[in-house]
Design a protein around this motif. Sequence first.
Motif, PDB file in Angstrom:
ATOM      1  N   LEU A   1       0.828  -1.203   0.000  1.00  0.00           N
ATOM      2  CA  LEU A   1       0.000   0.000   0.000  1.00  0.00           C
ATOM      3  C   LEU A   1       0.862   1.253   0.000  1.00  0.00           C
ATOM      4  N   VAL A   2       1.886   1.288   0.852  1.00  0.00           N
ATOM      5  CA  VAL A   2       2.762   2.456   0.932  1.00  0.00           C
ATOM      6  C   VAL A   2       3.544   2.636  -0.367  1.00  0.00           C
ATOM      7  N   ALA A   3       4.013   1.524  -0.926  1.00  0.00           N
ATOM      8  CA  ALA A   3       4.815   1.610  -2.150  1.00  0.00           C
ATOM      9  C   ALA A   3       3.997   2.086  -3.342  1.00  0.00           C
ATOM     10  N   SER A   4       2.711   1.772  -3.366  1.00  0.00           N
ATOM     11  CA  SER A   4       1.862   2.127  -4.512  1.00  0.00           C
ATOM     12  C   SER A   4       1.007   3.359  -4.248  1.00  0.00           C
TER      13      SER A   4
ATOM     14  N   ARG B   1      -6.790   0.597   6.826  1.00  0.00           N
ATOM     15  CA  ARG B   1      -7.675   1.638   6.301  1.00  0.00           C
ATOM     16  C   ARG B   1      -7.244   3.026   6.766  1.00  0.00           C
ATOM     17  N   THR B   2      -6.693   3.102   7.978  1.00  0.00           N
ATOM     18  CA  THR B   2      -6.195   4.395   8.454  1.00  0.00           C
ATOM     19  C   THR B   2      -5.033   4.889   7.600  1.00  0.00           C
ATOM     20  N   VAL B   3      -4.078   4.002   7.321  1.00  0.00           N
ATOM     21  CA  VAL B   3      -2.945   4.374   6.467  1.00  0.00           C
ATOM     22  C   VAL B   3      -3.424   4.724   5.064  1.00  0.00           C
ATOM     23  N   GLN B   4      -4.367   3.946   4.543  1.00  0.00           N
ATOM     24  CA  GLN B   4      -4.875   4.183   3.184  1.00  0.00           C
ATOM     25  C   GLN B   4      -5.537   5.555   3.083  1.00  0.00           C
TER      26      GLN B   4
ATOM     27  N   GLY C   1     -15.284   8.024   9.266  1.00  0.00           N
ATOM     28  CA  GLY C   1     -15.300   6.572   9.198  1.00  0.00           C
ATOM     29  C   GLY C   1     -14.158   5.931   9.967  1.00  0.00           C
ATOM     30  N   LEU C   2     -12.965   6.563   9.904  1.00  0.00           N
ATOM     31  CA  LEU C   2     -11.823   6.035  10.655  1.00  0.00           C
ATOM     32  C   LEU C   2     -12.061   6.115  12.157  1.00  0.00           C
ATOM     33  N   ARG C   3     -12.653   7.214  12.602  1.00  0.00           N
ATOM     34  CA  ARG C   3     -12.953   7.334  14.046  1.00  0.00           C
ATOM     35  C   ARG C   3     -13.960   6.269  14.483  1.00  0.00           C
TER      36      ARG C   3
END
Length: 376
Positions: A259-262, A287-290, A341-343
């Motif tokens: 996910l981080v690389a792309s 999902r938080t990182v995304q 949504g993250l919360r």
Amino acid sequence: MNASRQWWARIPLPAVDALIIVVSALDTWVSLSGEGASALVWVLAVLSVAGLVVRRRLPWVALLLTLPANCVLDIVFAPLASLFTLAEQSRDRRLLVAAALASAVASAVPSSFKGSASDAQFWTVIYFAYALTAAAAPVLLGQLLQTQRDLRARLAEIEQAREHEQLLHAQAVLTRERAQLAREMHDVVSHQVSLIAVQAGALQIATQDPVGRDGAQTIRSLAVKTLEELRHMVTLLRASGGRTTELTPQPTLADLQRLVASSGIPAELTGELPASVGTPAQRTVYRTVQEALTNVRKHAPGASATVRLWHGPDAYGVTVTNIPATRPSLALPGSQQGLIGLRERAELLDGTLHAGPTADGGYEVKLSVPSRGDSR
């Protein structure tokens, strides 16, 4: 509009460069033919034209080669072409101002040798002002084209980010609909089929008619098979959340590196989480990182980000921090539902989510989950 732009966009760059060199050579030839020129002046004139050959790769070199000839000849096209190319490629405004001033000074030098000694300084100043105005035109035009090119690239990036956001939203809606359908199938349909199986089993035991007993057994067997199929379908509906495949599992911590690389931005993943972190918590971290990386791409163009996984004795989580934007961002409409949504995801794990600007002008999103939620 596209048709009006295509006629010149189709012209090959080598043809454009050749035309510029030819026009510059004619301009220099006209300046040389007016008076007898020494061998040194001819050399400077040739260098000013030859410098245009490398103006796209080395615009500073092309400009510096035109300055000596501009001091001794009344040439126009080569200095202006060099200034335009430099302004189109450089982002240093102070250097561009210095280049325009240098070109104007070089253009004003020949005027100091014209006229009487009494008014030479006056005409030099007048010609310098005229030359500075002429030098400002290609600089401004080059900067305008550079800004236009950056804007097109930014709009393309915005469109790509919007499509990505729409895809994520569609996947989220599809996931909710699948979950709702799975609940309906589990709570309603499975319950009704279970009652059919129970009633069929009771009828099989109670009836004395062999035909009725066989029929009840068949009904019960079919009901049991139907229940097994329903459980399988419910499992698939809860596990699938995308359009591309029905058997794709939800993302976990193992998918973070990809996910981080792309993500399309300079990002770095550091740290790790305990192996005991449950699957729902892993999905929440993912999902938080995304969402955080998507927001960096949308609202902080040119910024780099750091994704740091951390854990302590009482809690674990992830922190996504980005530096300030290096390019101006455009105001974009948004649903403002991502962080909400993250919360909600964090609250389901008894955790918290904090998001806000940092002291250096960047932004930080921090998810914290109590360690007692590891088994979730």
